[in-house]
Scaffold this motif. Structure first.
Motif, PDB file in Angstrom:
ATOM      1  N   ARG A 250      -2.148   4.481   0.854  1.00 15.61           N
ATOM      2  CA  ARG A 250      -1.701   5.310   1.605  1.00 15.61           C
ATOM      3  C   ARG A 250      -1.562   4.531   3.082  1.00 15.61           C
ATOM      4  NH1 ARG A 250       0.993   8.645  -1.538  1.00 15.61           N
ATOM      5  NH2 ARG A 250      -0.374   9.642  -2.823  1.00 15.61           N
ATOM      6  N   ALA A 251      -2.435   3.752   3.483  1.00 14.42           N
ATOM      7  CA  ALA A 251      -2.608   3.105   4.990  1.00 14.42           C
ATOM      8  C   ALA A 251      -1.628   1.904   5.153  1.00 14.42           C
ATOM      9  CB  ALA A 251      -3.901   2.800   4.942  1.00 14.42           C
ATOM     10  N   LEU A 252      -0.971   1.238   3.863  1.00 11.90           N
ATOM     11  CA  LEU A 252      -0.231   0.323   4.036  1.00 11.90           C
ATOM     12  C   LEU A 252       1.196   0.529   4.777  1.00 11.90           C
ATOM     13  CD1 LEU A 252      -0.503  -1.617   0.903  1.00 11.90           C
ATOM     14  CD2 LEU A 252      -1.318  -2.430   2.990  1.00 11.90           C
ATOM     15  N   PRO A 253       1.695   1.704   4.622  1.00 14.36           N
ATOM     16  CA  PRO A 253       3.235   1.912   5.410  1.00 14.36           C
ATOM     17  C   PRO A 253       2.887   2.459   6.769  1.00 14.36           C
ATOM     18  CG  PRO A 253       2.651   3.204   3.439  1.00 14.36           C
ATOM     19  CD  PRO A 253       1.674   2.778   3.600  1.00 14.36           C
ATOM     20  N   GLY A 254       1.458   2.705   7.260  1.00 14.60           N
ATOM     21  CA  GLY A 254       1.148   3.442   8.482  1.00 14.60           C
ATOM     22  C   GLY A 254       1.756   2.608   9.758  1.00 14.60           C
ATOM     23  N   THR A 255       1.770   3.432  10.821  1.00 16.62           N
ATOM     24  CA  THR A 255       2.082   2.800  12.008  1.00 16.62           C
ATOM     25  C   THR A 255       1.369   1.833  12.829  1.00 16.62           C
ATOM     26  OG1 THR A 255       2.116   4.690  13.328  1.00 16.62           O
ATOM     27  CG2 THR A 255       3.768   4.394  12.285  1.00 16.62           C
TER      28      THR A 255
END
Length: 369
Positions: A250-255
């Motif tokens: 879930r954190a991988l596509p974060g900004t």
């Protein structure tokens, strides 16, 4: 050992009967399923006649929940001098032998670590146990003669004996067999209502992961019930890793760049842990370690093509250690990777080339991406 009774003529029971018959043991067969018993007899596994007297060994190839009562009944009837079983759990059978009034001194728990994707007597093979671990779980009251008879059985079937405590055995198989089966089943369950076009693009990886999910539900329910606590302990650790993995993904596509970097590092560490765990899985036992090479060969989707390929390699006097197959149902050919020792690669490639088989330019070292 001169005589034996195999109670239960499924895959494992019939394979044991075939192995013992091949070694000259007079084998008698017993099964409530008369069709399975007659099939095993027709395969040459033994005889459905009643033994004339007490046999040397009775092998109980019945579900774990039935071992105690079946053993007590067989002992009351004076069927055999010694008894063993083949259940993949050991604590509960030992407890139920006592609860059912059986004589635990003449019983030794057993678990051959071998099987096949198919079940029933028609899938049985006399060589099923050759080179495979076969766990024996003597209790403090097991008679020495019972242990020796168990060891003789393993030897006659070509297995490798391993002595274990019942608790240690059940914890081990929870990790190496029972929990993996549930994980495979849960992954396969995700496919039940998947869109057809998604299933159509599945590859060998999905087949590898879900293969064991094809096991018989009733049998596996019995096994998992008998080893529920140990399996739950393994899955508890798995669930924690899975929860962490979900958070990482879930954190991988974060900004936020630092969060992404940390997530990427965590993901790689989880994958590396998988590499390290996979490296500990034992493969074919041998006296000297060897490097295997996968030779990819294009094989036409035609009857007998695989047999011709194996025959060609056999002409070179080379043993195929393993086979991997990549094949889509709508393609005219598939890719078969033949795993052979690195010292045999040149000879195999020469023979394949001479017989018109198409290979990749460069063989792949096992473990390469």
């Amino acid at each position: 050992m001169r005589t034996a009774v195999v109670v239960g003529t499924g895959l494992i029971g019939t394979s044991i009967a075939l192995a013992l018959s091949r070694r000259g043991v007079l084998v008698y067969l017993d099964d409530a399923d008369t069709t399975a018993a007659r099939t095993a007899e027709a395969l040459g596994a033994g005889s459905l006649e009643l033994p004339a007297g007490q046999v040397d060994l009775a092998v109980l190839a019945v579900p774990p929940a039935s071992i105690g009562t079946v053993l007590a009944r067989c002992q009351r009837d004076g069927l055999a001098h010694t008894y063993t079983d083949v259940a993949s759990v050991k604590v509960r059978p030992h407890e139920e032998v006592r609860a059912a009034g059986g004589d635990p001194s003449r019983y030794i728990g057993g678990h051959p670590l071998a099987g096949a994707e198919r079940s029933g007597p028609l899938a049985a093979r006399a060589d099923l146990f050759e080179g495979r671990p076969w766990v024996l779980t003597p209790s403090p009251v097991t008679d020495r003669s019972a242990l020796n008879r168990g060891l003789e059985l393993v030897s006659l079937c070509g297995g490798v004996p391993v002595l274990m405590d019942t608790d240690a055995h059940d914890r081990a198989v929870a990790l190496t067999s029972h929990a993996p089966h549930l994980v495979a089943s849960m992954m396969a369950a995700r496919l039940e209502h998947a869109e057809a076009e998604h299933i159509r693009v599945s590859g060998q990886g999905l087949r590898d992961v879900t293969r064991i999910a094809a096991g018989e539900p009733a049998l596996w329910s019995d096994i998992l019930t008998a080893n529920a606590d140990a399996v739950a302990d393994v899955l508890d650790g798995f669930a924690k890793d899975l929860e962490r993995l979900i958070a990482v993904l879930r954190a991988l596509p974060g900004t936020e760049s630092e969060a992404r970097r940390q997530a990427a590092a965590d993901l790689q560490e989880l994958l590396r842990r998988g590499n390290r765990g996979h490296a500990r899985v034992p493969h074919k036992q041998r006296s000297q370690p060897a490097e295997y090479v996968a030779i990819p060969v294009a094989v036409p989707d035609q009857p007998g093509a695989l047999a011709r390929l194996f025959s060609t390699v056999g002409e070179a006097g080379v043993n195929i250690e393993d086979v991997r197959i990549e094949h889509s149902l709508d393609q005219p050919s598939g890719l078969v990777e033949l795993l052979v020792e690195s010292t045999s690669v040149a000879g195999v490639r020469r023979v394949l080339d001479a017989n018109g088989w198409t290979m990749r330019e460069k063989p792949l070292l096992v473990g390469d991406a």
